[in-house]
Write a protein that holds these residues in place. Structure first.
Motif, PDB file in Angstrom:
ATOM      1  N   TYR A 162      21.742   3.149  16.876  1.00 38.99           N
ATOM      2  CA  TYR A 162      20.384   3.512  17.280  1.00 38.99           C
ATOM      3  C   TYR A 162      20.279   5.009  17.561  1.00 38.99           C
ATOM      4  CZ  TYR A 162      16.000   3.528  19.922  1.00 38.99           C
ATOM      5  OH  TYR A 162      14.741   3.800  20.365  1.00 38.99           O
ATOM      6  N   LYS A 163      21.327   5.529  18.228  1.00 37.90           N
ATOM      7  CA  LYS A 163      21.326   6.963  18.505  1.00 37.90           C
ATOM      8  C   LYS A 163      21.433   7.769  17.224  1.00 37.90           C
ATOM      9  CE  LYS A 163      23.651  10.582  21.157  1.00 37.90           C
ATOM     10  NZ  LYS A 163      24.742  10.918  22.102  1.00 37.90           N
ATOM     11  N   LEU A 164      22.320   7.339  16.322  1.00 39.22           N
ATOM     12  CA  LEU A 164      22.468   8.051  15.053  1.00 39.22           C
ATOM     13  C   LEU A 164      21.172   8.008  14.257  1.00 39.22           C
ATOM     14  CD1 LEU A 164      26.031   6.941  13.904  1.00 39.22           C
ATOM     15  CD2 LEU A 164      25.341   9.164  14.817  1.00 39.22           C
ATOM     16  N   ALA A 165      20.468   6.908  14.364  1.00 37.33           N
ATOM     17  CA  ALA A 165      19.209   6.795  13.632  1.00 37.33           C
ATOM     18  C   ALA A 165      18.164   7.756  14.165  1.00 37.33           C
ATOM     19  CB  ALA A 165      18.694   5.364  13.700  1.00 37.33           C
ATOM     20  N   GLN A 166      18.356   8.225  15.404  1.00 42.75           N
ATOM     21  CA  GLN A 166      17.351   9.086  16.016  1.00 42.75           C
ATOM     22  C   GLN A 166      17.898  10.445  16.428  1.00 42.75           C
ATOM     23  OE1 GLN A 166      15.594   6.581  19.163  1.00 42.75           O
ATOM     24  NE2 GLN A 166      13.880   6.291  17.754  1.00 42.75           N
ATOM     25  N   HIS A 167      19.159  10.706  16.152  1.00 44.79           N
ATOM     26  CA  HIS A 167      19.746  11.991  16.531  1.00 44.79           C
ATOM     27  C   HIS A 167      20.524  12.586  15.349  1.00 44.79           C
ATOM     28  CE1 HIS A 167      18.890  10.366  20.520  1.00 44.79           C
ATOM     29  NE2 HIS A 167      18.965  11.598  20.977  1.00 44.79           N
ATOM     30  N   ASP A 168      20.571  13.897  15.336  1.00 49.87           N
ATOM     31  CA  ASP A 168      21.336  14.609  14.319  1.00 49.87           C
ATOM     32  C   ASP A 168      22.821  14.471  14.619  1.00 49.87           C
ATOM     33  OD1 ASP A 168      21.797  16.554  12.163  1.00 49.87           O
ATOM     34  OD2 ASP A 168      22.373  17.886  13.799  1.00 49.87           O
ATOM     35  N   ILE A 169      23.592  14.090  13.616  1.00 50.94           N
ATOM     36  CA  ILE A 169      25.018  13.825  13.827  1.00 50.94           C
ATOM     37  C   ILE A 169      25.766  15.092  14.227  1.00 50.94           C
ATOM     38  CG2 ILE A 169      27.149  13.048  12.716  1.00 50.94           C
ATOM     39  CD1 ILE A 169      25.476  11.268  10.931  1.00 50.94           C
ATOM     40  N   LEU A 170      25.435  16.204  13.601  1.00 49.19           N
ATOM     41  CA  LEU A 170      26.195  17.443  13.817  1.00 49.19           C
ATOM     42  C   LEU A 170      25.927  18.048  15.186  1.00 49.19           C
ATOM     43  CD1 LEU A 170      28.085  19.607  12.666  1.00 49.19           C
ATOM     44  CD2 LEU A 170      26.063  20.743  11.717  1.00 49.19           C
ATOM     45  N   THR A 171      24.665  18.149  15.572  1.00 50.53           N
ATOM     46  CA  THR A 171      24.303  18.866  16.798  1.00 50.53           C
ATOM     47  C   THR A 171      23.987  17.948  17.966  1.00 50.53           C
ATOM     48  OG1 THR A 171      21.959  18.930  16.177  1.00 50.53           O
ATOM     49  CG2 THR A 171      23.354  20.733  15.394  1.00 50.53           C
ATOM     50  N   GLY A 172      23.723  16.662  17.695  1.00 47.88           N
ATOM     51  CA  GLY A 172      23.328  15.754  18.756  1.00 47.88           C
ATOM     52  C   GLY A 172      21.877  15.875  19.163  1.00 47.88           C
ATOM     53  N   LEU A 173      21.132  16.752  18.508  1.00 47.00           N
ATOM     54  CA  LEU A 173      19.714  16.929  18.821  1.00 47.00           C
ATOM     55  C   LEU A 173      18.891  15.801  18.204  1.00 47.00           C
ATOM     56  CD1 LEU A 173      19.290  20.769  18.175  1.00 47.00           C
ATOM     57  CD2 LEU A 173      19.528  19.623  20.381  1.00 47.00           C
TER      58      LEU A 173
END
Length: 612
Positions: A162-173
């Motif tokens: 869910y987090k990956l679906a809503q956050h950028d993998i590289l920066t976490g933003l």
């Protein structure tokens, strides 16, 4: 005792002694024969009597024995019954316990007979069942633990997904999806409260160049550093998101309409200041600048998608203003962005339809006026717009990546054309501009080699012009690539020299053969003493390093004379000739060749303005 009665009565004797009725020829019985018969019959009778008497005695004896045996058996069975009943009742109770699920039962073995064997087998069975039950219980506990563990892992994985679906993998933003969701909520809240919302769209200048030069790992580290600096520069209530590549968005919620511009400028100032310090990546310290576009809800747009789109449009306006700038969205920006997108689309079509063509601007030796080379320049003949100059489409080609295909075509066609001139004794050197993107491209060396091989042109006739910015921003990369070009026999010229910051330290390291004075200094020779001083310094420095000097943008005789008097070797500009298409260039060459034969020396032929 019974009276014995003879079995031979009168009738029997009479029948035996009487003669047969008819003897015929048969032998007659003698008295001896009759006597024998009587004796045998008497013996048989006696034997029969004796046998009957013995059978009666035997039956009586057997009856007695049978009675005794029955008594004995009954006694034995009575005893056995008492010995068997107890173990059987124990087995029955144990069996009922096993049926109820209690497997830890044990029946004592009281004998070694079949009943004892049965009891032992029963105990063995219950023991195995108990062990099996324990194993099943162990397996069940293990399975339950595994299920519990897997359930927790699944919950963690679901949360991560869910987090990956809503956050950028590289920066976490937050990524685009989460940004849109938050922006919808922020705008809905702003509509209820009567507040404004600002959207800042950031794109970092020349990031691709830095990424390609330092490598993608360093580029990832740079993006992570960008995310950290942006997060530190904005307010706690603001949202920083990464859309992809080097594009970031900052959302400023809950702005007071009377203070919106002031608050936006505060954030922009902090963001720009956060990138003043170089970013350390190993032994490299690149400095970043960014172009920022700003849009405001509900002034510029009323929905989340439009707010981001207008900020993006404003960002392109900031880039068009020279980068490292910011622009607030205005209504007329859409028209400019649409025009740019249309040009890019038409360029791709033009590349396929051969709408791009080359013109050639002559270069002459200032000492004798003889043509020594040409610079190949690209033009675009659009069906609707007509002929378009490079200033309009080259920046778009560089940003869109089309410069690689255009540059390869320019080099291939120009080499082929110059080689055709060589066959007609027009021994001209070819100069071609080399962009940063081309120099950084891994296949560029092979493109140069292929163009030379395909055309048959010797490498010594090819001169590649690079700008100072290439040397300043990519010194190590430039040195490595240019050294390979030099080993191929290609010469290198530094174009627009004097317009960069400071690349003098690299002049001694780079394998260059010439320096080109920028036309801005040449244009000021008649008006500005500073331009004259810079021009003289460039010529003197170049000669001290053994480099040839070319002046571009020469448009007047006074400029020509000044440059020649101070030792400049070659000149190029409208005084000599405007850029010409191939047929015009051949005509120009013939005219110069004829005048050369007539005059014998062309050094003074530029006394008149021949090129305008």
């Amino acid at each position: 005792m019974a009276k014995y009665t003879s079995p031979l009565n009168a009738d029997t004797v009479s029948s035996l002694t009487a003669p047969p009725a008819r003897l015929g020829l048969q032998t007659k019985l003698t008295l001896l024969d009759i006597g024998l018969i009587v004796i045998v019959a008497t013996a048989v009778g006696i034997s029969t009597f004796l046998i009957r008497q013995q059978v009666q005695y035997l039956i009586l004896a057997l009856s007695v024995v049978a009675g005794l045996a029955l008594v004995l058996i009954g006694a034995t069975l009575l005893r056995k019954r008492r010995l068997v009943a107890v173990p059987i009742r124990q087995l029955m109770r144990a069996a009922r316990a096993v049926g109820a699920g209690k497997l830890d039962v044990f029946v004592p073995v009281s004998s070694s007979d079949e009943l004892g064997l049965l009891t032992h087998t029963f105990n063995h069975m219950t023991q195995r069942l108990f062990e099996a039950q324990a194993e099943v219980a162990t397996y069940q506990r293990t399975l339950e633990e595994k299920v519990t563990q897997r359930t927790k892992e699944l919950e963690v994985a679901t949360a991560q997904a869910y987090k990956l679906a809503q956050h950028d993998i590289l920066t976490g933003l937050p990524n685009r999806a989460l940004l849109n969701e938050r922006l919808r909520q922020i705008i809905a809240q702003a509509a209820r409260d009567g507040h404004q919302v600002a959207c800042l769209f950031l794109d970092f200048d020349h990031f691709k160049r830095i990424n390609d030069t330092l490598g993608h790992d360093a580029g990832d580290q740079l993006l992570q550093a960008v995310a950290q600096r942006l997060t530190s520069a904005v307010r706690e209530s603001d949202t920083v998101a990464r859309l992809g590549g080097d594009e970031f968005v900052v959302i400023l919620p809950g702005l007071d309409p009377d203070k919106t511009t002031f608050e936006i400028m505060q954030v922009i100032t902090r963001v720009r200041e956060s990138f003043l310090a170089p970013v350390r990546l190993g032994d490299q310290t690149p400095t970043l600048t960014c172009s920022i576009g700003v849009s405001v809800y509900p002034v510029d747009a009323a929905d989340p998608g439009a707010v981001i789109k207008q900020a993006d449009t404003a960002m392109y306006a900031a880039k068009g203003a020279g980068r490292n700038a910011y622009r607030f969205y205005t209504a007329d920006m859409n028209a400019r962005v649409q025009a740019r997108l249309q040009i890019e689309t038409d360029m791709r079509r033009g590349l396929m339809d051969d709408e791009f063509f080359l013109v050639y601007q002559p270069q002459v030796e200032m000492a004798n006026g003889r043509a020594c080379g040409v610079e190949a320049l690209l033009r675009w003949r659009d069906p609707q717009r007509g002929v378009i100059g490079p200033n309009e489409f080259i920046p778009i080609a560089e940003e869109s990546g089309m410069i690689q295909a255009l540059g390869a075509r320019v080099l291939r066609d120009a080499c082929r054309q110059v080689m055709t001139w060589h066959r007609h004794n027009m021994m001209l050197r070819l100069s071609v501009n080399l962009s940063v993107q081309q120099l950084e491209h891994e296949s560029w060396l092979s493109i140069v080699e292929d163009a030379l091989v395909a055309s048959g042109m010797p490498a010594r006739y090819l001169d590649l012009e690079i700008t100072e910015s290439v040397i300043i921003t990519h010194p190590e990369n430039a040195v490595a690539t240019l050294m390979k070009l030099k080993r191929m026999g290609v010469s290198i010229t530094v174009d627009d020299f004097g317009t960069g910051y400071s690349s003098l330290s690299y002049l001694t390291r780079l394998p260059i053969q010439a320096v080109k004075i920028d036309q801005r200094f040449v244009r000021g020779l008649e008006q500005n003493k500073n331009d004259e001083a810079v021009t003289q310094a460039i010529i003197a420095l170049s000669h001290s390093l053994g480099l040839r000097v070319i002046a571009e943008g020469v448009e007047t005789i006074a400029q020509f004379e000044y440059l020649r008097s101070h030792g400049c070797e070659e000149a190029q500009g409208y005084l000599i000739s405007r850029p010409l298409e191939e047929p015009e260039l051949r005509a120009w060459w013939k005219m110069q060749d004829e005048e050369s034969r007539i005059v014998g020396r062309q050094g003074d032929m530029w006394r008149q303005d021949r090129g305008k």
